[in-house]
Motif scaffolding. Structure first.
Motif, PDB file in Angstrom:
ATOM      1  N   ASP A  67       0.821  -1.215   0.000  1.00 23.00           N
ATOM      2  CA  ASP A  67       0.000   0.000   0.000  1.00 23.00           C
ATOM      3  C   ASP A  67       0.850   1.258   0.000  1.00 23.00           C
ATOM      4  O   ASP A  67       0.916   1.982  -0.992  1.00 23.00           O
ATOM      5  N   ILE A  68       1.520   1.554   1.118  1.00 19.86           N
ATOM      6  CA  ILE A  68       1.962   2.932   1.329  1.00 19.86           C
ATOM      7  C   ILE A  68       3.050   3.381   0.367  1.00 19.86           C
ATOM      8  O   ILE A  68       3.064   4.554  -0.024  1.00 19.86           O
ATOM      9  N   LEU A  69       3.942   2.470  -0.049  1.00 17.90           N
ATOM     10  CA  LEU A  69       4.962   2.898  -1.013  1.00 17.90           C
ATOM     11  C   LEU A  69       4.343   3.165  -2.385  1.00 17.90           C
ATOM     12  O   LEU A  69       4.560   4.240  -2.964  1.00 17.90           O
ATOM     13  N   PRO A  70       3.551   2.242  -2.951  1.00 17.02           N
ATOM     14  CA  PRO A  70       2.879   2.584  -4.206  1.00 17.02           C
ATOM     15  C   PRO A  70       1.922   3.767  -4.085  1.00 17.02           C
ATOM     16  O   PRO A  70       1.784   4.552  -5.031  1.00 17.02           O
ATOM     17  N   THR A  71       1.268   3.918  -2.932  1.00 12.96           N
ATOM     18  CA  THR A  71       0.361   5.055  -2.760  1.00 12.96           C
ATOM     19  C   THR A  71       1.140   6.363  -2.740  1.00 12.96           C
ATOM     20  O   THR A  71       0.736   7.353  -3.369  1.00 12.96           O
ATOM     21  N   GLY A  72       2.250   6.396  -2.028  1.00 15.66           N
ATOM     22  CA  GLY A  72       3.090   7.593  -2.057  1.00 15.66           C
ATOM     23  C   GLY A  72       3.598   7.877  -3.454  1.00 15.66           C
ATOM     24  O   GLY A  72       3.607   9.029  -3.912  1.00 15.66           O
ATOM     25  N   TYR A  73       4.006   6.824  -4.158  1.00 17.59           N
ATOM     26  CA  TYR A  73       4.474   6.999  -5.533  1.00 17.59           C
ATOM     27  C   TYR A  73       3.335   7.500  -6.421  1.00 17.59           C
ATOM     28  O   TYR A  73       3.536   8.354  -7.282  1.00 17.59           O
ATOM     29  N   HIS A  74       2.143   6.975  -6.209  1.00 19.12           N
ATOM     30  CA  HIS A  74       0.970   7.405  -6.984  1.00 19.12           C
ATOM     31  C   HIS A  74       0.711   8.904  -6.788  1.00 19.12           C
ATOM     32  O   HIS A  74       0.336   9.602  -7.734  1.00 19.12           O
ATOM     33  N   GLY A  75       0.927   9.386  -5.566  1.00 23.40           N
ATOM     34  CA  GLY A  75       0.776  10.823  -5.335  1.00 23.40           C
ATOM     35  C   GLY A  75       1.703  11.642  -6.201  1.00 23.40           C
ATOM     36  O   GLY A  75       1.309  12.682  -6.759  1.00 23.40           O
ATOM     37  N   THR A  76       2.932  11.164  -6.358  1.00 26.14           N
ATOM     38  CA  THR A  76       3.878  11.902  -7.205  1.00 26.14           C
ATOM     39  C   THR A  76       3.555  11.724  -8.683  1.00 26.14           C
ATOM     40  O   THR A  76       3.839  12.603  -9.494  1.00 26.14           O
TER      41      THR A  76
END
Length: 377
Positions: free
Chosen positions: A159-168
């Motif tokens: 979740d959180i790594l792809p979600t953070g990447y998705h934000g960028t």
């Protein structure tokens, strides 16, 4: 099997429940080795969603494949896998377009399914000894041989790594950009890390929790403490009055100002002020259509006052929505495997499943140092 079960606001316990089992030929059953408490789990824990009692929580999961259905051809018993929090079929219109966070098959009447989450389908979560994984060949990402030793890193791929990447990605961060991330929780920290992967020249992270700001510095960002003065002005001062090129919202609808007052619009409106004209903002913090327990009438309807005039006048643009984890997790897995990134540095506590309820209580209380909690059933 034993699992962490939701019984009501701030009432969770580890109970005996029926074992996860193969229900469709395309299913697998995974023995969970690591499952994380996510900040969005706290929305349910606090009673700020309509999640049903009896729900097994947990959408950040990894483990060992224990059993596969007769229709599974790629994933094998014994594989170590990490599971996107999105459950997706792999064949609907949205999945074919790469929009696996909005699968049209797995949650009829809605777009998108997930493990152990409110309004995301009937699926049990993985804060348990075992987990049923639908469409296992599509959803399970097989990990390399260093999976055991790098569980703290690989589990972030759920979740959180792809979600953070998705934000960028939503913000369209490019090489040389300056980026401001609102929120130094786990997703915000991963957004700061991701902005640097994408070549950002400088990354600012806004928060007022000292332990989280220290972690922002550890991941290579510039911490902005909004309890030391207006965060927008601090970003403007640091960028010669121009504002950052891009912004990422990583807090969501339960945002608070530095005094502790809940203000759901503060993050997006602050980013509108802190991002330069024609800049872009990516929103990956969770916002919901209704929030009956909110402090004001607008927020109860999932609404807040947005400074749209300034947003329009500055020619800014915005992208929103949950991450399509499968767009990013394979490439990010490879960076972890080659020791290019170490997202597990944000982990503060690793607990047994028996300690899960206490972990929820302390993480929810924002106790100092409780920044990311992993459970090992």
């Amino acid at each position: 099997m034993r699992a962490l079960v939701y019984h009501g606001p701030k009432d969770v316990s580890v109970d005996e429940v029926p074992d996860a089992r193969i229900e469709q030929p395309t299913d697998a059953v995974v023995r969970i080795t690591t499952t994380n408490i996510c900040g969005s789990d706290l929305h349910m824990y606090e009673g700020r969603t309509d999640v049903e009692t009896g729900k097994i929580l947990g959408h950040e999961n990894m483990g060992e494949v224990l059993e596969v259905g007769s229709g599974v051809v790629k994933v094998r018993v014994g594989d170590m896998v990490v599971l996107p929090f999105n459950i997706a079929c792999g064949f609907c219109k949205n999945c074919n377009a790469g929009l696996t966070g909005f699968c049209l098959t797995v949650n009829p009447g809605s777009a998108g399914g997930a493990y152990g989450y409110a309004d995301m389908g009937p699926y049990a979560g993985g804060q348990a000894e075992y987990l049923r994984v639908p469409f296992a060949d599509f959803n399970a990402l097989v990990l390399p041989g260093d999976a055991e030793e790098k569980q703290r890193d690989y589990t972030m791929l759920s979740d959180i790594l792809p979600t953070g990447y998705h934000g960028t990605e939503l913000a369209q961060v490019r090489t040389g950009d300056s980026v401001v991330v609102y929120g130094a929780g786990p997703v915000g920290l991963m957004a700061a890390l991701s902005a640097q992967i994408r070549g950002a020249a400088e990354v600012f992270v806004i928060d007022h929790q000292p332990d989280r700001l220290r972690l922002a510095e550890r991941v290579g960002a510039i911490p902005i403490d909004d309890s030391n003065g207006d965060a927008v002005q601090q970003v403007l001062d640091a960028t010669g009055g121009q504002g950052a090129d891009k912004g990422v919202e990583a807090v969501g609808y339960q945002a608070h100002d530095h005094t502790g007052e809940e203000r759901p619009g503060i993050t997006i409106n602050s980013l509108i002020q802190a991002v330069r004209p024609t800049g872009r903002i990516g929103v990956v913090g969770v916002f919901v259509p209704q929030d009956p327990s909110a402090a004001d009438e607008l927020a109860k309807q999932g609404e807040f006052v947005m400074d749209f005039g300034t947003f329009f006048f500055k020619g800014q643009s915005i992208g929103t929505g949950q991450a399509n984890v499968k767009q990013y997790n394979r490439g990010l897995r490879n960076l972890i495997h080659r020791d290019r990134i170490h997202p597990g540095i944000i982990v503060s506590h690793e607990l047994s499943l028996d300690e899960a309820a206490e972990g929820y209580r302390r993480f929810d209380a924002r106790e100092d140092g409780w920044t990311k909690v992993l459970l090992h059933p």
